[in-house]
Every structure is written in C-alpha cells, then in structure tokens.
Motif scaffolding. Structure first.
Motif, PDB file in Angstrom:
ATOM      1  N   GLN A  56       0.831  -1.201   0.000  1.00  0.00           N
ATOM      2  CA  GLN A  56       0.000   0.000   0.000  1.00  0.00           C
ATOM      3  C   GLN A  56       0.869   1.256   0.000  1.00  0.00           C
ATOM      4  N   ALA A  57       1.930   1.262   0.803  1.00  0.00           N
ATOM      5  CA  ALA A  57       2.829   2.410   0.862  1.00  0.00           C
ATOM      6  C   ALA A  57       3.509   2.650  -0.483  1.00  0.00           C
ATOM      7  N   LEU A  58       3.927   1.582  -1.139  1.00  0.00           N
ATOM      8  CA  LEU A  58       4.577   1.719  -2.442  1.00  0.00           C
ATOM      9  C   LEU A  58       3.610   2.267  -3.487  1.00  0.00           C
ATOM     10  N   LEU A  59       2.347   1.886  -3.404  1.00  0.00           N
ATOM     11  CA  LEU A  59       1.355   2.420  -4.333  1.00  0.00           C
ATOM     12  C   LEU A  59       1.130   3.914  -4.100  1.00  0.00           C
ATOM     13  N   PHE A  60       1.039   4.325  -2.854  1.00  0.00           N
ATOM     14  CA  PHE A  60       0.837   5.748  -2.573  1.00  0.00           C
ATOM     15  C   PHE A  60       2.080   6.565  -2.925  1.00  0.00           C
ATOM     16  N   ARG A  61       3.230   5.933  -2.911  1.00  0.00           N
ATOM     17  CA  ARG A  61       4.460   6.633  -3.325  1.00  0.00           C
ATOM     18  C   ARG A  61       4.389   7.047  -4.782  1.00  0.00           C
ATOM     19  N   GLN A  62       3.610   6.350  -5.582  1.00  0.00           N
ATOM     20  CA  GLN A  62       3.417   6.733  -6.974  1.00  0.00           C
ATOM     21  C   GLN A  62       2.702   8.083  -7.076  1.00  0.00           C
ATOM     22  N   LEU A  63       2.020   8.465  -6.012  1.00  0.00           N
ATOM     23  CA  LEU A  63       1.180   9.668  -6.033  1.00  0.00           C
ATOM     24  C   LEU A  63       1.794  10.852  -5.313  1.00  0.00           C
ATOM     25  N   SER A  64       2.779  10.587  -4.480  1.00  0.00           N
ATOM     26  CA  SER A  64       3.399  11.656  -3.706  1.00  0.00           C
ATOM     27  C   SER A  64       4.843  11.269  -3.368  1.00  0.00           C
ATOM     28  N   THR A  65       5.722  12.262  -3.342  1.00  0.00           N
ATOM     29  CA  THR A  65       7.111  12.009  -2.933  1.00  0.00           C
ATOM     30  C   THR A  65       7.274  12.072  -1.427  1.00  0.00           C
ATOM     31  N   ASP A  66       6.213  12.474  -0.712  1.00  0.00           N
ATOM     32  CA  ASP A  66       6.288  12.637   0.746  1.00  0.00           C
ATOM     33  C   ASP A  66       5.413  11.590   1.426  1.00  0.00           C
ATOM     34  N   VAL A  67       5.985  10.407   1.607  1.00  0.00           N
ATOM     35  CA  VAL A  67       5.259   9.302   2.226  1.00  0.00           C
ATOM     36  C   VAL A  67       6.042   8.794   3.430  1.00  0.00           C
ATOM     37  N   VAL A  68       5.350   8.638   4.563  1.00  0.00           N
ATOM     38  CA  VAL A  68       5.947   8.105   5.786  1.00  0.00           C
ATOM     39  C   VAL A  68       5.232   6.809   6.146  1.00  0.00           C
ATOM     40  N   PHE A  69       6.011   5.801   6.532  1.00  0.00           N
ATOM     41  CA  PHE A  69       5.458   4.498   6.900  1.00  0.00           C
ATOM     42  C   PHE A  69       5.576   4.341   8.412  1.00  0.00           C
ATOM     43  N   PHE A  70       4.416   4.260   9.097  1.00  0.00           N
ATOM     44  CA  PHE A  70       4.370   4.110  10.549  1.00  0.00           C
ATOM     45  C   PHE A  70       4.293   2.617  10.890  1.00  0.00           C
ATOM     46  N   THR A  71       5.372   2.094  11.493  1.00  0.00           N
ATOM     47  CA  THR A  71       5.417   0.656  11.744  1.00  0.00           C
ATOM     48  C   THR A  71       4.459   0.229  12.846  1.00  0.00           C
ATOM     49  N   ASP A  72       4.275   1.054  13.879  1.00  0.00           N
ATOM     50  CA  ASP A  72       3.355   0.768  14.971  1.00  0.00           C
ATOM     51  C   ASP A  72       3.565  -0.663  15.466  1.00  0.00           C
ATOM     52  N   THR A  73       2.599  -1.568  15.252  1.00  0.00           N
ATOM     53  CA  THR A  73       2.705  -2.929  15.778  1.00  0.00           C
ATOM     54  C   THR A  73       3.241  -3.932  14.760  1.00  0.00           C
ATOM     55  N   THR A  74       3.488  -3.495  13.527  1.00  0.00           N
ATOM     56  CA  THR A  74       3.962  -4.396  12.478  1.00  0.00           C
ATOM     57  C   THR A  74       5.311  -3.919  11.963  1.00  0.00           C
ATOM     58  N   THR A  75       6.292  -4.796  11.989  1.00  0.00           N
ATOM     59  CA  THR A  75       7.634  -4.454  11.535  1.00  0.00           C
ATOM     60  C   THR A  75       7.882  -5.045  10.159  1.00  0.00           C
ATOM     61  N   PRO A  76       8.282  -4.236   9.181  1.00  0.00           N
ATOM     62  CA  PRO A  76       8.549  -4.786   7.843  1.00  0.00           C
ATOM     63  C   PRO A  76       9.771  -5.696   7.844  1.00  0.00           C
ATOM     64  N   THR A  77       9.808  -6.624   6.904  1.00  0.00           N
ATOM     65  CA  THR A  77      10.958  -7.497   6.752  1.00  0.00           C
ATOM     66  C   THR A  77      12.159  -6.701   6.233  1.00  0.00           C
TER      67      THR A  77
END
Length: 354
Positions: free
Chosen positions: A161-182
């Motif tokens: 989802q974050a990568l898709l929204f990056r197509q629309l804006s150069t200013d994207v922040v990913f909040f890990t909260d309870t899920t940590t990316p690999t």
C-alpha cells in the motif's frame, strides 16, 4: 421504495449497492419477478465521490445509487428498506425473514451485502474515514496527490500500500506501529524514499476539520495531511450461516467464496461485489452483479425448460418427448432428400471440427 411484499419472487437480491442494482437490472430486463432488500448502509457513503468509474467520475455515491434505483424500477424490480436476519432452505427455494419479522420466499438468491471495514483502534481514525483517512490509492489517490501521506502498518499488505501511494506523492511516511517490515521490505521502502517511523500511534492531530499530524505514544507529532490505512474487510454475511454458507479467510479479511459467475457452494445462491471480492471497486462490483444476474436467469430458464419438457412428455400419456422435427409448428416432417442433405452437411462439419 414500497414495503408491500408479495409471497414469493423469482429472485431476492439482498443488498442495494452497485453489485445488487446491476444484478437486479439484468434480472428485471429478463422479466423476472425481483425483490431487492437494502439496509441503506453503503460502504462508500463517507466518500465525496465515486472514482475510477467510466462516465461517472466524481459522482456522489448517493446520487449513483438513486439513479440505479430509478433504473431498476423501470423494469419492475421492487425495492424495500430493511435487513435480512435469517435465510433458510425451503424445498428448492428459500425463505427469508427480515428484521421487522416479515417473510418472503425466493427461488434464487443474489447476495450483494458488501462488507464492513474494521479499522485500528486509533482515536480520530473512524471519524475521518473516507475523507482524509483512506485505504485505496485507486479510489482516492488522485485526490491526495502531492500531499504529505502517512501509511499505517496494519497487515501484510501495508508495505504494498505504501509503495502504491508513493506513486502519487514524494512525501510518504510508513508508521510501523505494531507491524515491523521485513529486511527486504525495509530496503524497498528506503529505495523509494519512504521514511520509516517506529513507535506506537496515540491519535490523529486535527485542526480546522482536517488532519495535520500523527501523534506517537511518546508525544512526538509527525506532520501529515492524509493517512492511509488497510482495514480488515469483513463480508456482511452473518445471516447466511443457517444456509451452510460460511466466510472464507483472506489476508485482508473474510469473504464468501464464489466462482467467476458468482455461483456459491450452496445451490441457488449467487454472490457479487465486495461480499465475494474484497478488492472490487464500484465498476468491478457492478460488472460482477450483471454477470451473476444473467447466470441466475439462465439457471431459472434451464429449470423451467426441464419442467416444461417433463410436463409435455407426460401430458395425455405421450411418453418420451417426440422428435422436434415432427412437432406441428414445424409443419411437415423433413423429406428424405432434405434428410440426406442434412446428414451430409453434418458429416462435413464434423470432419472440420465444427
């Protein structure tokens, strides 16, 4: 909508969104008796407009539904406000009971009740849903292009989802909260210039009826204008358990399994739209409803034809159905010469694989 019900219908459509309306339209145009029962709680009600739907771009959801209702009424479809609380098998058909205690019978059912979005328990999130809290880059992405977007990690599809929204804006922040990316996902995010912010999310910061930031558990505020969150999508199907129709699990939620025509594992029951396709947008849901409606009509035609053949064959003790070539409406039986030419033509077609 008129609330006076008949005893029985060819088809009852449960749910009055794009899928249900399209199915009802197809059935009504096939001269079927159709009842649509709609609870009046469309999933996209908070949105300002429908997007990605050809020739209807930006139309308010309520207007789209009202136009659809007017169209199906032209073809005799009856619409009632209500909610189905129980569905049971009744011979070859079904009996439905509504929340207000009314009952109605149907030969076939089309389920188009959609789904419910379950959101993370973050204060302010639900209130902003469909406005500046979004989930689908295809449904709402163009409207938030070039803005400061925050993506909440809520499940296995969040990095995508974050990568898709990056197509629309150069200013994207990913909040890990309870899920940590690999590690691989972290590299992907970094390569696309998406910043990771760790730590629990406390709430959204709102000013002048708009999001201005995301507050972390330690009090830090990360300035954002839009929040994207993957909801857990759950099919509205609680009343179907008595039919033996249960939901299936998916990484994004729960759905009712159906084949490409909408046919479920329960004979006589079809499903269309988000109840069976969690990712379907309005256009896809409408197309699925039209397909299911046509398939239901074809199924009813097949049943009626079998019954007609049986009645015709047994009338006056005739026994097996006669050769159609000798039926009165075809005048005289084919001559010997015609029979020979037909036989030769059929033989040639067979040799050519036709």
């Amino acid at each position: 909508m008129t609330d006076q019900l008949r005893d029985s219908y060819d088809v009852v459509v449960i749910g009055g969104g794009a899928a249900g309306l399209s199915g009802a339209l197809m059935l009504g145009r096939s001269r079927r008796s159709v009842l649509m029962i709609d609870a009046g709680a469309p999933r996209n009600a908070p949105a300002d407009g429908v997007h990605g739907l050809l020739a209807r771009e930006g139309m308010p959801p309520a207007e789209l539904l009202e136009r659809g209702r007017a169209e199906v009424r032209q073809f005799g479809v009856q619409l009632v406000s209500g909610e189905v609380r129980d569905a049971s098998r009744d011979g070859d058909g079904f009996t439905l009971t509504t929340a207000d205690g009314r009952t109605v019978s149907a030969r076939r059912l089309l389920l188009a009740t959609g789904l419910v979005d379950e959101l993370p328990d973050v204060p302010g999130l639900r209130e902003r849903w469909g406005r500046d809290v979004l989930h689908c880059p295809y449904c709402h992405g163009w409207e938030v292009r070039d803005r400061a977007i925050g993506v909440f990690a809520t499940g296995p599809m969040s990095v995508h989802q974050a990568l898709l929204f990056r197509q629309l804006s150069t200013d994207v922040v990913f909040f890990t909260d309870t899920t940590t990316p690999t590690h691989e996902e972290t590299v992907q995010l970094a390569a696309r210039g998406i910043r990771l912010v760790e730590g629990g999310i406390a709430d959204l910061v709102i000013a002048d009826d708009r999001i201005t930031g995301v507050r972390l558990s330690d009090g830090t505020v990360i300035e954002r204008e839009v929040v994207a969150v993957g909801s857990r999508m759950v099919a509205r199907a609680q009343f179907l358990a008595t039919l033996g129709l249960r939901t299936s699990e998916h990484p994004m939620g729960e759905f009712i399994a159906a084949d490409p025509t909408g046919r479920t594992e329960v004979p006589g029951v079809w499903a269309a739209g988000n109840i069976t396709d969690l990712a379907a947008q309005v256009g896809a849901a409408a197309a699925a409803g039209a397909t299911a409606g046509a398939q239901i009509n074809a199924d009813l035609v097949a049943e009626e034809t079998r019954n007609a053949v049986a009645a015709y064959s047994s009338a006056d003790g005739r026994g097996p159905a006669p050769d159609h070539r000798t039926w009165p409406r075809y005048a005289e039986p084919f001559s010997a010469d015609t029979e020979a030419r037909l036989s030769e033509a059929n033989s040639g077609a067979s040799r050519h694989g036709l």
